[in-house]
Design a protein around this motif. Structure first.
Motif, short mmCIF file in Angstrom:
data_model
loop_
_atom_site.label_atom_id
_atom_site.label_comp_id
_atom_site.label_asym_id
_atom_site.label_seq_id
_atom_site.Cartn_x
_atom_site.Cartn_y
_atom_site.Cartn_z
N LEU A 94 0.80 -1.24 0.00
CA LEU A 94 0.00 0.00 0.00
C LEU A 94 0.83 1.28 0.00
CD1 LEU A 94 -2.65 -1.02 2.70
CD2 LEU A 94 -2.85 -1.22 0.22
N LYS A 95 2.13 1.18 0.19
CA LYS A 95 2.95 2.38 0.43
C LYS A 95 2.91 3.41 -0.70
CE LYS A 95 7.25 0.38 -1.22
NZ LYS A 95 8.57 -0.09 -0.86
N ASP A 96 2.58 2.99 -1.92
CA ASP A 96 2.54 3.94 -3.04
C ASP A 96 1.21 4.68 -3.17
OD1 ASP A 96 5.16 3.50 -3.81
OD2 ASP A 96 4.62 1.83 -5.13
N ILE A 97 0.22 4.30 -2.35
CA ILE A 97 -1.06 5.01 -2.41
C ILE A 97 -0.87 6.38 -1.75
CG2 ILE A 97 -3.48 5.05 -1.68
CD1 ILE A 97 -3.40 1.99 -1.57
N PRO A 98 -1.18 7.46 -2.47
CA PRO A 98 -1.05 8.79 -1.86
C PRO A 98 -2.04 8.95 -0.70
CG PRO A 98 -1.37 8.94 -4.25
CD PRO A 98 -1.63 7.52 -3.85
N VAL A 99 -1.56 9.60 0.37
CA VAL A 99 -2.39 9.86 1.55
C VAL A 99 -2.44 11.36 1.79
CG1 VAL A 99 -2.70 9.44 4.03
CG2 VAL A 99 -1.75 7.64 2.57
N VAL A 100 -3.64 11.88 2.01
CA VAL A 100 -3.84 13.29 2.33
C VAL A 100 -4.48 13.35 3.71
CG1 VAL A 100 -5.11 15.38 1.70
CG2 VAL A 100 -4.06 13.97 -0.08
N ILE A 101 -3.95 14.21 4.57
CA ILE A 101 -4.48 14.38 5.93
C ILE A 101 -5.30 15.67 5.98
CG2 ILE A 101 -3.87 14.58 8.38
CD1 ILE A 101 -2.78 11.98 7.40
N MET A 102 -6.42 15.62 6.73
CA MET A 102 -7.25 16.81 6.97
C MET A 102 -7.32 17.07 8.46
SD MET A 102 -10.64 15.67 4.81
CE MET A 102 -10.88 14.13 5.72
N SER A 103 -7.39 18.35 8.83
CA SER A 103 -7.56 18.68 10.24
C SER A 103 -8.18 20.07 10.37
CB SER A 103 -6.21 18.66 10.97
OG SER A 103 -6.38 19.01 12.32
N SER A 104 -8.96 20.25 11.42
CA SER A 104 -9.52 21.58 11.69
C SER A 104 -8.54 22.42 12.50
CB SER A 104 -10.86 21.45 12.43
OG SER A 104 -10.69 20.66 13.57
N ALA A 109 3.63 21.88 13.73
CA ALA A 109 4.42 20.69 14.05
C ALA A 109 3.69 19.42 13.59
CB ALA A 109 4.69 20.62 15.55
N ARG A 110 2.37 19.39 13.75
CA ARG A 110 1.56 18.25 13.31
C ARG A 110 1.59 18.13 11.79
NH1 ARG A 110 -4.56 18.18 15.20
NH2 ARG A 110 -3.58 17.56 17.15
N ILE A 111 1.43 19.25 11.12
CA ILE A 111 1.44 19.28 9.66
C ILE A 111 2.78 18.77 9.14
CG2 ILE A 111 1.36 20.79 7.63
CD1 ILE A 111 -0.60 22.60 9.31
N ASN A 112 3.87 19.30 9.68
CA ASN A 112 5.22 18.88 9.26
C ASN A 112 5.46 17.40 9.51
OD1 ASN A 112 5.85 21.43 8.35
ND2 ASN A 112 6.78 22.06 10.28
N ARG A 113 5.02 16.91 10.66
CA ARG A 113 5.21 15.50 11.00
C ARG A 113 4.51 14.60 9.98
NH1 ARG A 113 3.35 12.55 16.51
NH2 ARG A 113 1.36 13.28 15.73
N CYS A 114 3.29 14.98 9.60
CA CYS A 114 2.55 14.19 8.61
C CYS A 114 3.23 14.22 7.24
CB CYS A 114 1.11 14.70 8.49
SG CYS A 114 0.11 14.33 9.94
N GLU A 121 -0.38 15.80 1.04
CA GLU A 121 -0.94 17.12 1.33
C GLU A 121 -1.49 17.11 2.74
OE1 GLU A 121 -1.32 19.85 -0.74
OE2 GLU A 121 -0.83 18.98 -2.69
N PHE A 122 -1.68 18.31 3.28
CA PHE A 122 -2.35 18.48 4.56
C PHE A 122 -3.37 19.60 4.36
CE2 PHE A 122 -3.29 19.56 8.84
CZ PHE A 122 -2.91 18.49 9.65
#
Length: 164
Positions: A94-104, A109-114, A121-122
């Motif tokens: 699965l490692k090649d599947i792009p992952v995008v994180i969302m947050s309110s 620091a959280r954005i950079n870590r992801c 994307e974040f």
């Protein structure tokens, strides 16, 4: 649009309101969407969890549901979006599947870590249609990686056949 050219996005969010919003935005942009309410359910759909309880018809379901991109909320009970990201990036299949994180929450620091862990994307919530447009280059790159991998396998078989 033909079904086989549609990109399949897995949307993960514990909030039904946010899940419905992202599902509607993605559908409006002609994506095929599967929405689940937890990281655990996402892993089950991807075939990474519950291997001991999977039977053959579940296995077939996972094979049919090729996912081209995962968009997940960061803050969820149980497994966070960050945990889900790490499990996906640690998986050989699965490692090649792009992952995008969302947050309110706009926490640098959280954005950079992801992003350092492999997120493409974040997005800050609420996600907008302009955010969804940013997904397309990642999807196309994801498809071409898979195609490149298939092309390499095919050419290696052809070379192997010519030797004999």
């Amino acid at each position: 649009m033909a079904v086989d050219t549609q990109f399949h996005v897995l949307a993960v969010d514990d909030s039904i309101v946010d899940r419905k919003l992202i599902e509607r935005l993605l559908t409006t942009s002609s994506f095929h969407v599967t929405a689940v309410d937890s990281g655990t359910k996402a892993l089950e759909l991807l075939g990474l969890q519950g291997n001991e309880t999977r039977d053959s018809h579940h296995h077939d379901h996972h094979q049919d549901a090729e996912v081209n991109l995962i968009i997940t909320d960061y803050c969820m009970p149980g497994m966070t979006g960050y945990d889900l990201l790490r499990k996906i990036k640690e998986s050989e299949s699965l490692k090649d599947i792009p992952v995008v994180i969302m947050s309110s929450e706009n926490i640098p620091a959280r954005i950079n870590r992801c992003l350092e862990e492999g997120a493409e994307e974040f997005f800050l919530k609420p996600v907008r249609l302009s955010d969804v447009d940013k997904l397309k280059p990642h999807l196309i790159r994801s498809k071409s990686k898979v195609q490149y991998s298939l092309d390499n396998k095919i050419s290696s078989y052809e070379i192997h056949d010519e030797v004999f």
